[in-house]
Design a protein around this motif. Structure first.
Motif, mmCIF file in Angstrom:
data_model
loop_
_atom_site.group_PDB
_atom_site.id
_atom_site.type_symbol
_atom_site.label_atom_id
_atom_site.label_comp_id
_atom_site.label_asym_id
_atom_site.label_seq_id
_atom_site.Cartn_x
_atom_site.Cartn_y
_atom_site.Cartn_z
ATOM 1 N N PHE A 56 -7.917 -9.219 -0.898
ATOM 2 C CA PHE A 56 -7.663 -10.283 0.062
ATOM 3 C C PHE A 56 -6.441 -11.114 -0.293
ATOM 4 C CE2 PHE A 56 -12.126 -9.251 0.713
ATOM 5 C CZ PHE A 56 -12.107 -9.038 2.080
ATOM 6 N N ASN A 57 -5.573 -10.564 -1.096
ATOM 7 C CA ASN A 57 -4.321 -11.201 -1.443
ATOM 8 C C ASN A 57 -3.424 -11.247 -0.198
ATOM 9 O OD1 ASN A 57 -2.011 -12.125 -2.610
ATOM 10 N ND2 ASN A 57 -1.875 -10.517 -4.149
ATOM 11 N N LYS A 58 -2.757 -12.343 0.022
ATOM 12 C CA LYS A 58 -1.909 -12.502 1.202
ATOM 13 C C LYS A 58 -0.697 -11.568 1.171
ATOM 14 C CE LYS A 58 -4.211 -15.798 3.145
ATOM 15 N NZ LYS A 58 -5.007 -15.542 4.313
ATOM 16 N N ARG A 59 -0.294 -11.125 -0.026
ATOM 17 C CA ARG A 59 0.861 -10.248 -0.126
ATOM 18 C C ARG A 59 0.522 -8.786 0.168
ATOM 19 N NH1 ARG A 59 3.009 -11.457 -5.789
ATOM 20 N NH2 ARG A 59 0.913 -12.226 -6.108
ATOM 21 N N VAL A 60 -0.755 -8.452 0.242
ATOM 22 C CA VAL A 60 -1.156 -7.095 0.610
ATOM 23 C C VAL A 60 -1.115 -7.015 2.125
ATOM 24 C CG1 VAL A 60 -3.008 -5.401 0.573
ATOM 25 C CG2 VAL A 60 -2.590 -6.803 -1.435
ATOM 26 N N ASP A 61 -0.178 -6.233 2.630
ATOM 27 C CA ASP A 61 0.020 -6.166 4.069
ATOM 28 C C ASP A 61 0.140 -4.701 4.481
ATOM 29 O OD1 ASP A 61 0.457 -6.925 6.663
ATOM 30 O OD2 ASP A 61 2.568 -7.415 6.367
ATOM 31 N N VAL A 62 -0.739 -4.288 5.370
ATOM 32 C CA VAL A 62 -0.705 -2.942 5.924
ATOM 33 C C VAL A 62 -0.546 -3.074 7.428
ATOM 34 C CG1 VAL A 62 -1.972 -0.792 6.228
ATOM 35 C CG2 VAL A 62 -2.171 -2.042 4.086
ATOM 36 N N LYS A 87 3.160 -2.349 3.238
ATOM 37 C CA LYS A 87 4.192 -3.334 2.918
ATOM 38 C C LYS A 87 3.867 -4.083 1.631
ATOM 39 C CE LYS A 87 5.569 -4.120 7.675
ATOM 40 N NZ LYS A 87 5.758 -5.131 8.717
ATOM 41 N N ALA A 88 2.820 -3.682 0.952
ATOM 42 C CA ALA A 88 2.418 -4.345 -0.288
ATOM 43 C C ALA A 88 3.266 -3.837 -1.444
ATOM 44 C CB ALA A 88 0.947 -4.083 -0.567
ATOM 45 N N ARG A 89 3.180 -4.537 -2.541
ATOM 46 C CA ARG A 89 3.934 -4.156 -3.736
ATOM 47 C C ARG A 89 3.169 -3.170 -4.610
ATOM 48 N NH1 ARG A 89 6.448 -9.880 -5.783
ATOM 49 N NH2 ARG A 89 7.786 -10.211 -3.971
ATOM 50 N N MET A 90 2.016 -2.727 -4.168
ATOM 51 C CA MET A 90 1.216 -1.819 -4.976
ATOM 52 C C MET A 90 0.714 -0.670 -4.118
ATOM 53 S SD MET A 90 -2.179 -4.087 -5.429
ATOM 54 C CE MET A 90 -2.836 -5.003 -4.069
ATOM 55 N N SER A 91 0.317 0.403 -4.782
ATOM 56 C CA SER A 91 -0.284 1.526 -4.083
ATOM 57 C C SER A 91 -1.735 1.196 -3.777
ATOM 58 C CB SER A 91 -0.220 2.780 -4.962
ATOM 59 O OG SER A 91 1.110 3.109 -5.256
ATOM 60 N N ILE A 92 -2.202 1.614 -2.616
ATOM 61 C CA ILE A 92 -3.578 1.328 -2.233
ATOM 62 C C ILE A 92 -4.230 2.588 -1.682
ATOM 63 C CG2 ILE A 92 -3.269 -1.131 -1.795
ATOM 64 C CD1 ILE A 92 -2.958 -0.528 1.143
ATOM 65 N N SER A 110 -13.598 9.531 9.852
ATOM 66 C CA SER A 110 -12.808 8.697 8.942
ATOM 67 C C SER A 110 -11.819 9.577 8.190
ATOM 68 C CB SER A 110 -13.702 7.937 7.962
ATOM 69 O OG SER A 110 -14.310 8.828 7.072
ATOM 70 N N ILE A 111 -10.723 8.962 7.803
ATOM 71 C CA ILE A 111 -9.683 9.637 7.035
ATOM 72 C C ILE A 111 -9.410 8.791 5.807
ATOM 73 C CG2 ILE A 111 -7.283 10.417 7.018
ATOM 74 C CD1 ILE A 111 -7.470 10.586 10.086
ATOM 75 N N SER A 112 -9.436 9.406 4.624
ATOM 76 C CA SER A 112 -9.123 8.694 3.384
ATOM 77 C C SER A 112 -7.757 9.158 2.892
ATOM 78 C CB SER A 112 -10.169 8.979 2.312
ATOM 79 O OG SER A 112 -11.404 8.453 2.709
ATOM 80 N N LEU A 113 -6.933 8.199 2.473
ATOM 81 C CA LEU A 113 -5.617 8.549 1.968
ATOM 82 C C LEU A 113 -5.117 7.485 0.995
ATOM 83 C CD1 LEU A 113 -3.079 7.001 3.941
ATOM 84 C CD2 LEU A 113 -4.624 8.154 5.492
ATOM 85 N N ASP A 114 -4.164 7.891 0.197
ATOM 86 C CA ASP A 114 -3.500 6.983 -0.737
ATOM 87 C C ASP A 114 -2.140 6.597 -0.155
ATOM 88 O OD1 ASP A 114 -5.431 6.949 -2.791
ATOM 89 O OD2 ASP A 114 -4.754 8.916 -3.451
ATOM 90 N N MET A 115 -1.895 5.304 -0.118
ATOM 91 C CA MET A 115 -0.621 4.797 0.398
ATOM 92 C C MET A 115 0.176 4.248 -0.777
ATOM 93 S SD MET A 115 -1.883 2.900 3.863
ATOM 94 C CE MET A 115 -0.235 2.509 4.368
ATOM 95 N N ARG A 116 1.300 4.869 -1.039
ATOM 96 C CA ARG A 116 2.155 4.441 -2.138
ATOM 97 C C ARG A 116 3.245 3.526 -1.620
ATOM 98 N NH1 ARG A 116 -0.349 7.184 -5.590
ATOM 99 N NH2 ARG A 116 -0.649 9.407 -5.599
ATOM 100 N N ARG A 117 3.713 2.684 -2.474
ATOM 101 C CA ARG A 117 4.788 1.747 -2.113
ATOM 102 C C ARG A 117 6.112 2.431 -2.212
ATOM 103 N NH1 ARG A 117 7.069 -1.697 0.872
ATOM 104 N NH2 ARG A 117 8.471 -3.064 -0.169
#
Length: 117
Positions: A56-62, A87-92, A110-117
């Motif tokens: 719930f960090n404000k900088r985590v933006d998808v 748009k976050a600074r980390m992979s999620i 549902s689809i599961s995936l890794d989103m890298r920065r």
């Protein structure tokens, strides 16, 4: 209250809690096990708090956009395009859950995936 409603708890968390409860019950017969279980509970709570803060960090933006044709046909394949931008600074790791219409008879899409920065 909004925070609790937005949490998605998996079966893995409930399994860990069940194992800790069983270990707590076993610690009555084996008193040396009690400090290990208490430490494990504290570590689990700390990990959960850190995970919630990261989630719930404000900088985590998808950013998600959905493109569909103007008219959907029941008998044909309908291309629906979901575009996700991290748009976050980390992979999620994300699970995209799309509520399909009841007529499609697909209940657990549902689809599961890794989103890298």
């Amino acid at each position: 209250m909004k925070l609790i409603r937005n949490l998605y708890l998996t079966n893995r968390l409930y399994l860990v809690f069940a194992l800790l409860i069983c270990a707590m019950m076993a610690s009555y017969a084996l008193p040396n096990l009690m400090p290990v279980v208490q430490t494990s509970v504290v570590i689990l709570i700390l990990i959960a708090c850190i995970d919630i803060l990261l989630l719930f960090n404000k900088r985590v933006d998808v950013e998600v956009t959905r493109e569909t044709p103007g008219v959907l046909s029941l008998g044909d394949a309908n291309p629906i395009k979901l575009t996700l931008k991290n748009k976050a600074r980390m992979s999620i790791h994300v699970s995209v859950i799309d509520e399909l219409p009841e007529q499609f008879q697909e209940r657990n899409f549902s689809i599961s995936l890794d989103m890298r920065r």
